[in-house]
Design an enzyme around this catalytic site. Structure first.
Site, PDB file in Angstrom:
ATOM      1  N   ASP A   1     -11.306  -2.435   1.639  1.00 28.04           N
ATOM      2  CA  ASP A   1     -10.491  -3.475   2.102  1.00 28.04           C
ATOM      3  C   ASP A   1      -9.661  -2.679   2.938  1.00 28.04           C
ATOM      4  O   ASP A   1      -9.161  -1.543   2.903  1.00 28.04           O
ATOM      5  CB  ASP A   1     -10.086  -3.953   0.772  1.00 28.04           C
ATOM      6  CG  ASP A   1      -9.305  -5.246   0.391  1.00 28.04           C
ATOM      7  OD1 ASP A   1      -9.212  -6.111   1.578  1.00 28.04           O
ATOM      8  OD2 ASP A   1      -9.583  -5.593  -0.521  1.00 28.04           O
TER       9      ASP A   1
ATOM     10  N   HIS B   1      -7.789  -5.436   4.214  1.00 27.80           N
ATOM     11  CA  HIS B   1      -6.458  -5.983   4.521  1.00 27.80           C
ATOM     12  C   HIS B   1      -4.941  -5.838   3.967  1.00 27.80           C
ATOM     13  O   HIS B   1      -4.751  -5.321   2.819  1.00 27.80           O
ATOM     14  CB  HIS B   1      -6.369  -7.357   3.757  1.00 27.80           C
ATOM     15  CG  HIS B   1      -7.647  -8.044   4.083  1.00 27.80           C
ATOM     16  ND1 HIS B   1      -8.558  -8.285   4.039  1.00 27.80           N
ATOM     17  CD2 HIS B   1      -8.109  -9.414   5.081  1.00 27.80           C
ATOM     18  CE1 HIS B   1      -9.975  -8.581   4.497  1.00 27.80           C
ATOM     19  NE2 HIS B   1      -8.814  -9.272   5.118  1.00 27.80           N
TER      20      HIS B   1
ATOM     21  N   SER C   1     -12.930  -5.340  -3.987  1.00 24.43           N
ATOM     22  CA  SER C   1     -12.297  -4.284  -4.568  1.00 24.43           C
ATOM     23  C   SER C   1     -11.866  -4.140  -5.867  1.00 24.43           C
ATOM     24  O   SER C   1     -11.435  -3.079  -5.623  1.00 24.43           O
ATOM     25  CB  SER C   1     -11.296  -4.532  -3.663  1.00 24.43           C
ATOM     26  OG  SER C   1     -11.778  -5.085  -2.078  1.00 24.43           O
TER      27      SER C   1
END
Ligand code: THG
Length: 879
Positions: free
Chosen positions: A779, A781, A832
């Protein structure tokens, strides 16, 4: 080479095999009575079995067609696939039926005194992949893509090993079945390291050119246009006469050779075909004279007489030229917007459901992609899917189409859903409703299996949303190759191994690299590549975010100028997350952003089509404020927009009046009108309104009242921050305001810090809570997490941020090294969550005694409780 011959003349394909066999058997029966009835393989219409039991009959029919003038003969393998053969209990004979069928035909071709090609016949099976055979169960299918692809692969292997020159996928009535066949063909080609020319021939269900599933011919072709075909055309259906207008249509849109082999008219009441060889041939001659034909033969009811008559009629008529197709541009036809499918020859992206959607600035300035069918983007859609209310969920898709979306973005990524299953179910469900199925799909998931599930259940040409370089170029290319085989366009997000691109430079660097990889390593058509350079949230109150919109717009402009033929898209509503709860402001932001992005060349965007305001209709005062924020024109742009937001109501009406919650900051209001508020209230207001003007004075006063600086932090200041959190949660405060509050909190702590020291309350600094925080592996972000880190730091936490894509082992080591009080991991994408589950297991194995906080858009209280909490006994908390 058949390609060379096709440039010179119209090639003749043979006529019907099935009807020829039946006639043959009738004759034989007259002579030999019941012999066939007693045959080891009871025939019952399974003509293909004759390849094994009576090869001489098949050879004889081939010979008759060759003598009649056929250049191409078809193998007797139309039903030689497991789905058809299992009805006779012969599914395990698939390979042999095809192998022998090919050998018989090849032998006859070799015996001929001219060049004859053998085309391996691949029929549609009796099952559709796009429609349910049971109207009460729209999501049910009689078979599935993988089963079909597997048996087709076996069939294709047998045909190739038996020596065919061409593969002919025919009588196709469902484009998804053809996609499965072509998927199998490319797999077999790869395995055997061979390549044969492939022909596809569809059959239509009505005179307007719809297939059985309701798809238009043009959309059908588009759905399979990822595969380089030798020819495309029509067979079976009605007689040649009724097919003529459809052939005219195809002639205009297909860049490969065009084939037609019609029935001898429509069957009469007795099931017989009445069209005489002479009549069929004269209709075909008309088509040929119009320059429409490359390959011609006959289907049901046609005989060797039909074929020889056709050959006679076509003598000296030149074939249809496809030169204009290969050279690409045909400016004249491009002008003719009435035939948008023509754009296929001009190298624009065409996606499709039952109908084509052309994405070309010459036809439409901007294409709306509906965002509401996303469980992460719509609370209502999420609820309907959870409740398995597909009917109403499908209604949301329909509303978006009615409001102007020509593509529907569908996303089922949720911790508590099996997203691949939901994807399959929903795609199947909406295929049955022509009002929805006409639109193209954007298959939105961060889970690969979910994307594949979408692709394997959709008959149209869709867009995969998305792939990126975040896991490196190998995985990227592998996924892109599979998407290519499944016939979709792709969105490439501007992420790479280093994370999400926020700046202009990073965005274009990543897109350039992805473009080169796709076009050079995979032969990707540029129009099948759509770059999404990340619409990030602006107006957050964090200065580094101020130029995000400008960077997006400029990166779009750069891509349109530098990455030839590639398209651009973006998730528009991301832009305004900071103003959640105020739809009027959000709409205005979207319209302003789109106005500038479209001018820079943005081709499409994921939007709420019902909520797009017309740029010119935006109230001028608001317009100016929004322009300042979007284009980062002034330093105080966000503050000024906030002030405006505080004094206007949301159009949706669902939110409390903002002006009750927000008052412009200033002395009198902070301290009450003339009456001085209690110091706690003054501090609370300072935090709530983000005003630190009187903070030092008020804190000094508070120090008289409280026993220590620490107590001020722990009691009035924390109480005020709690209130801020509460208001934010209720949508009554916006992100930039919360950031401002946090900054005031930070200032307060800085002001109190010397006090804390002098009061020798070193205890407090020692007690400074420590957190190790990370974004989960896979991930990238981290915007939300970064905001959280600011908040935590402002609240006197010591934050050890491990960054993005953090391996679980690194988290474990950081815990051992730093001995934090808490550990926290965030995730935006659902895959995730399984990393988090692994981490719980590892924390448990290490017997750690510290709370584990999970957060981010993918996490949820329920997932934490049900899936994570049982794995780590000290405690997992949803933050
Ligand atoms: N790029 C690509 N795909 C994407 C995005 C992107 N897919 C998801 C997202 N971003 C685009 N879709 C949405 C959908 C909804 C919202 C924002 C983006 C949204 N929803 C309301 C909200 O969260 O406030 C929810 C309102 C409700 O529940 O009804 O704003 O960038 N390739």
């Amino acid at each position: 080479m058949i390609e060379n011959l096709l440039k010179e003349r119209i090639l003749i394909l043979d006529g019907a095999m099935g009807t020829a066999i039946q006639n043959f058997l009738l004759e034989e029966n007259d002579f030999r009575g019941q012999e066939f009835e007693n045959h080891a393989f009871n025939l019952k219409g399974n003509n293909d079995v004759l390849n094994l039991t009576k090869p001489e009959i098949i050879a004889e029919i081939h010979k008759k067609y060759i003598d009649a003038g056929a250049d191409i003969i078809e193998t007797n393998t139309f039903n030689s696939n497991a789905l058809s053969q299992q009805e006779y209990g012969l599914a395990d004979l698939v390979y042999r039926l095809n192998f022998e069928g090919a050998k018989i035909a090849k032998q006859q071709a070799q015996n001929a005194d001219k060049q004859v090609f053998v085309a391996g016949s691949i029929g549609p099976t009796s099952k559709l992949l796009s429609l349910s055979p049971d109207i009460n169960r729209p999501e049910f299918r009689a078979t599935d893509f993988d089963f079909l692809a597997t048996t087709y692969a076996e069939q294709v292997s047998g045909l190739i090993d038996g020596g065919v020159d061409i593969l002919l996928i025919e009588t196709a009535f469902d484009a998804l079945n053809v996609k499965a066949a072509l998927y199998a063909v490319s797999q077999v080609f790869d395995n055997k390291q061979v390549k044969l020319p492939v022909m596809v021939s569809a059959t239509v269900n009505d005179r307007y050119g719809h297939t059985l599933t309701g798809q238009s011919l043009e959309a059908f072709y588009n759905s399979i246009s990822h595969f380089p075909l030798l020819s495309f055309g029509l067979n079976c259906s009605f007689g040649a006469e009724m097919l003529m207008p459809l052939i005219e249509r195809l002639h205009k849109v297909i860049p490969c050779y065009l084939s037609i082999y019609p029935n001898a008219g429509l069957p009469n009441e007795m099931g017989h075909y009445d069209e005489t060889p002479c009549f069929t041939a004269s209709v075909i001659e008309k088509m040929a004279q119009r320059g429409l034909l490359n390959i011609v033969g006959g289907c049901c009811g046609t005989t060797p007489e039909h074929i020889s008559e056709i050959k006679k009629h076509l003598q000296n008529i030149p074939p249809r030229s496809i030169l204009h197709c290969h050279c690409g541009l045909d400016p004249q036809s491009l002008e003719n917007k009435a035939i948008p499918a023509f754009a296929g020859m001009t190298k624009s992206l065409i996606v499709s459901g039952l109908e084509n959607v052309v994405i070309d600035k010459k036809i439409s300035n901007f294409v709306n992609i509906g965002e509401r069918t996303n469980v992460a983007g719509s609370a209502k859609f999420a609820r309907l899917i959870r409740e398995k209310n597909y009917e109403e969920a499908a209604q949301i898709a329909k509303n978006q189409i009615e409001n102007g979306a020509s593509i529907i973005d569908i996303n089922f990524d949720d911790a508590m859903l099996n997203s691949a299953e939901e994807m399959e179910k929903f795609v199947r469900y909406i295929s049955n409703d022509a009002d929805i199925a006409k639109a193209a799909l954007m298959i939105d998931s961060s889970d690969w299996q979910t994307i594949v599930a979408g692709l394997k259940n959709f008959q149209g040409k869709s867009i995969v949303n998305s792939i990126s370089l975040k896991e490196g170029k190998e995985v990227f290319l592998q996924k892109a190759r599979e998407i290519q085989r499944l016939g979709a366009a792709i969105i490439v997000m501007a992420f790479d191994e280093k994370g999400q691109a926020a700046s202009f430079e990073r965005k274009i660097e990543i897109c350039r690299r992805a473009y080169d990889l796709l076009t050079q390593k995979l032969d990707f058509q540029p129009y099948n590549i759509i770059f999404d350079v990340n619409v990030l949230t602006i107006g957050t109150g964090i200065d580094e975010h101020n130029n995000y919109a400008v960077d997006f717009i400029e990166a779009v402009r750069w891509i349109k100028n530098n990455l030839k033929g590639a398209l651009t898209s973006g998730g528009i509503s991301n832009l305004s997350f900071a103003f959640r709860g105020n739809n009027a402001i959000r709409e205005a932001m979207h319209s302003v952003f789109l106005y500038h992005a479209i001018n820079a060349g943005l081709d499409m965007g994921i939007v709420n089509p019902a909520m797009l305001q017309i740029y010119d209709d935006i109230e001028p005062n608001l317009l100016q404020k929004v322009e300042n924020v979007v284009l980062n024109k002034t330093k105080n742009a966000t503050e000024e927009l906030l002030e405006y937001a505080s004094s206007c109501h949301s159009r949706e009406g669902g939110n409390p009046p903002q002006n009750k919650t927000f008052q412009p900051t200033g002395d009198s209001r902070l301290r009450g009108n003339d009456t001085i508020l209690a110091v706690e209230n003054r501090l609370a207001n300072a935090l709530r309104y983000g005003n630190s003007e009187f903070l030092a004075d008020d804190l000094r006063e508070a120090l008289q009242k409280y026993s220590s600086a620490v107590e001020i932090i722990e009691k009035p200041l924390m109480a005020a921050m709690d209130k801020v959190g509460e208001l934010f949660g209720e949508g009554k405060m916006f992100l930039p305001q919360v950031i401002k509050s946090a900054k005031v909190m930070k200032t307060a702590i800085e002001i109190l810090q010397p006090e804390i020291e002098t009061q020798k309350s070193a205890e407090f600094s020692q007690k400074r809570p420590k957190i190790v925080i990370a974004t989960a592996k896979g991930d990238i972000h981290d915007i939300g997490k970064n905001i959280l880190c600011i908040m935590l730091a402002c609240n006197n936490f010591e934050v050890i941020d491990l960054g993005i894509m953090v391996e679980n082992q690194a988290v474990i080591e950081a815990i051992k090294l730093h001995k934090p009080d808490f550990v926290g991991v965030s995730a935006l994408i659902t895959p995730s969550l399984s990393e988090m589950a692994d981490l719980c297991q590892m924390l448990e194995n290490e017997q750690f005694k510290l709370p584990f906080f999970v957060g981010g858009a993918a996490a949820s209280a329920i997932h934490t409780a049900v899936k994570l909490s049982p794995l780590y006994s000290f405690g997992v908390f949803y933050g």
